[in-house]
Design a protein around this motif. Structure first.
Motif, PDB file in Angstrom:
ATOM      1  N   GLY A 131       0.795  -1.213   0.000  1.00  0.00           N
ATOM      2  CA  GLY A 131       0.000   0.000   0.000  1.00  0.00           C
ATOM      3  C   GLY A 131       0.833   1.271   0.000  1.00  0.00           C
ATOM      4  N   ILE A 132       0.258   2.304  -0.602  1.00  0.00           N
ATOM      5  CA  ILE A 132       0.768   3.674  -0.462  1.00  0.00           C
ATOM      6  C   ILE A 132      -0.312   4.440   0.286  1.00  0.00           C
ATOM      7  N   PRO A 133      -0.041   4.952   1.469  1.00  0.00           N
ATOM      8  CA  PRO A 133      -1.105   5.596   2.254  1.00  0.00           C
ATOM      9  C   PRO A 133      -1.609   6.890   1.634  1.00  0.00           C
ATOM     10  N   GLU A 134      -2.928   6.986   1.549  1.00  0.00           N
ATOM     11  CA  GLU A 134      -3.584   8.232   1.163  1.00  0.00           C
ATOM     12  C   GLU A 134      -4.316   8.766   2.395  1.00  0.00           C
ATOM     13  N   TYR A 135      -3.807   9.859   2.958  1.00  0.00           N
ATOM     14  CA  TYR A 135      -4.329  10.369   4.214  1.00  0.00           C
ATOM     15  C   TYR A 135      -5.460  11.376   3.986  1.00  0.00           C
ATOM     16  N   ASP A 136      -6.391  11.412   4.938  1.00  0.00           N
ATOM     17  CA  ASP A 136      -7.384  12.472   4.953  1.00  0.00           C
ATOM     18  C   ASP A 136      -6.985  13.497   6.010  1.00  0.00           C
ATOM     19  N   GLU A 137      -7.863  14.445   6.294  1.00  0.00           N
ATOM     20  CA  GLU A 137      -7.529  15.522   7.228  1.00  0.00           C
ATOM     21  C   GLU A 137      -7.376  15.042   8.669  1.00  0.00           C
ATOM     22  N   SER A 138      -7.761  13.788   8.954  1.00  0.00           N
ATOM     23  CA  SER A 138      -7.647  13.277  10.323  1.00  0.00           C
ATOM     24  C   SER A 138      -6.236  12.816  10.667  1.00  0.00           C
ATOM     25  N   ALA A 139      -5.361  12.723   9.684  1.00  0.00           N
ATOM     26  CA  ALA A 139      -4.012  12.192   9.914  1.00  0.00           C
ATOM     27  C   ALA A 139      -3.167  13.177  10.711  1.00  0.00           C
ATOM     28  N   PRO A 140      -2.557  12.734  11.832  1.00  0.00           N
ATOM     29  CA  PRO A 140      -1.654  13.605  12.599  1.00  0.00           C
ATOM     30  C   PRO A 140      -0.450  14.001  11.753  1.00  0.00           C
ATOM     31  N   ILE A 141      -0.173  15.284  11.670  1.00  0.00           N
ATOM     32  CA  ILE A 141       0.893  15.775  10.808  1.00  0.00           C
ATOM     33  C   ILE A 141       2.249  15.204  11.194  1.00  0.00           C
ATOM     34  N   GLU A 142       2.451  14.961  12.512  1.00  0.00           N
ATOM     35  CA  GLU A 142       3.745  14.418  12.940  1.00  0.00           C
ATOM     36  C   GLU A 142       3.942  12.991  12.450  1.00  0.00           C
ATOM     37  N   ARG A 143       2.831  12.233  12.300  1.00  0.00           N
ATOM     38  CA  ARG A 143       2.938  10.881  11.775  1.00  0.00           C
ATOM     39  C   ARG A 143       3.281  10.900  10.290  1.00  0.00           C
ATOM     40  N   VAL A 144       2.639  11.806   9.562  1.00  0.00           N
ATOM     41  CA  VAL A 144       2.869  11.903   8.121  1.00  0.00           C
ATOM     42  C   VAL A 144       4.297  12.345   7.829  1.00  0.00           C
ATOM     43  N   ASP A 145       4.763  13.362   8.551  1.00  0.00           N
ATOM     44  CA  ASP A 145       6.115  13.874   8.323  1.00  0.00           C
ATOM     45  C   ASP A 145       7.172  12.890   8.813  1.00  0.00           C
ATOM     46  N   GLY A 146       6.901  12.254   9.962  1.00  0.00           N
ATOM     47  CA  GLY A 146       7.887  11.350  10.544  1.00  0.00           C
ATOM     48  C   GLY A 146       8.202  10.163   9.657  1.00  0.00           C
ATOM     49  N   ARG A 147       7.197   9.617   8.990  1.00  0.00           N
ATOM     50  CA  ARG A 147       7.434   8.437   8.171  1.00  0.00           C
ATOM     51  C   ARG A 147       8.215   8.769   6.902  1.00  0.00           C
ATOM     52  N   LYS A 148       8.256  10.056   6.508  1.00  0.00           N
ATOM     53  CA  LYS A 148       9.036  10.445   5.335  1.00  0.00           C
ATOM     54  C   LYS A 148      10.515  10.142   5.563  1.00  0.00           C
ATOM     55  N   TYR A 149      10.979  10.404   6.793  1.00  0.00           N
ATOM     56  CA  TYR A 149      12.382  10.158   7.103  1.00  0.00           C
ATOM     57  C   TYR A 149      12.671   8.655   7.173  1.00  0.00           C
ATOM     58  N   ALA A 150      11.745   7.916   7.789  1.00  0.00           N
ATOM     59  CA  ALA A 150      11.934   6.460   7.894  1.00  0.00           C
ATOM     60  C   ALA A 150      11.922   5.814   6.525  1.00  0.00           C
ATOM     61  N   ASN A 151      11.044   6.305   5.646  1.00  0.00           N
ATOM     62  CA  ASN A 151      10.961   5.737   4.302  1.00  0.00           C
ATOM     63  C   ASN A 151      12.133   6.151   3.419  1.00  0.00           C
TER      64      ASN A 151
END
Length: 252
Positions: free
Chosen positions: A116-136
């Motif tokens: 999967g490639i996650p498609e987030y809606d407005e409920s997604a915590p911004i820190e989770r979205v940004d944090g996984r960019k570094y891990a990925n």
């Protein structure tokens, strides 16, 4: 191809029933792994297992981590004769309407991992979205490839036989670093990773099992281990990437 589902469960017993209901129309075996839950969650899990004949329940007496739960589920699937499993979380975050498309892609590419490639809606915590960019981001370094778009999402289809072979012969993380770790090993083996979007929902009262400090450290340690392995294996990885690229281009 014999499909099945594997659902690791920790702290999300109350949402499991709704997830299972969405899987029933496929009439595939559903392997639920109770990863050392407390008594409250165990009641929810056991009730769901008793309610639906398609469910096979595996129980860990103590919490051993998502990776360990998935390994237990995969080994059970292998013994049951399941050739491909779709892994998904028990908290209801994954859009199960994506399942038909993932199955279709798997049927067209039975040797591949459909991730999967996650498609987030407005409920997604911004820190989770940004944090996984570094891990990925570091995935591209240890695989010499940009084939893996997101290595942290827990919604994917695996071919079972190579999965079992990998966990029998390699150290794979038992906790949250598992999702990245196993995907990198598939890539190293020359197995194609096909990415497909899936919507992700974050309920307001949702419980996250990700520990920002401990799991970030675990992911860092995992990447250090993978980098050390690459010192000895990078020529093989490069050759397999080249062969895989030739096959993909040849099939276009």
């Amino acid at each position: 191809m014999n499909f099945g589902f594997v659902i690791p469960v920790y702290n999300h017993g109350s949402t499991l029933d709704a997830v299972i209901k969405n899987l029933l129309p496929y009439n595939f075996p559903i392997i639920v792994v109770d990863d050392g839950n407390d008594e409250k969650n165990k009641i929810f899990i056991q009730e769901a297992a008793n309610r639906y004949p398609l469910v096979t329940l595996i129980t860990h007496k103590k919490n051993r981590g998502k990776g360990k739960a998935m390994k237990s589920g995969i080994r059970a699937a292998y013994k049951m004769g399941i050739t491909h499993i779709l892994q998904l979380d028990s908290d209801g975050q994954h859009d199960t309407l994506s399942i038909p498309r993932f199955i279709e892609l798997s049927e067209q590419n039975p040797d591949a991992v459909i991730c999967g490639i996650p498609e987030y809606d407005e409920s997604a915590p911004i820190e989770r979205v940004d944090g996984r960019k570094y891990a990925n981001g570091y995935i591209h370094v240890v695989t010499f490839s940009k084939e893996i778009i997101d290595g942290m999402i827990g919604f994917r289809i695996y071919p079972v036989k190579p999965f079992v072979k990998i966990i029998n012969h390699h150290i794979i993380s038992n906790r949250m670093a598992y999702d990245i770790d196993i995907l990198v090993h598939f890539c190293w083996k020359g197995i194609r990773i096909i990415s497909e979007p899936v919507k992700i929902f974050y309920p307001a009262d949702g419980i996250s099992n990700y520990n920002y400090v401990k799991d970030t450290i675990r992911i860092s340690v995992m990447y250090t281990r993978l980098s050390a392995i690459l010192l000895f294996t990078f020529p093989i990885v490069l050759i397999r990437n080249y062969i895989k690229g030739r096959k993909i281009n040849g099939n276009k």
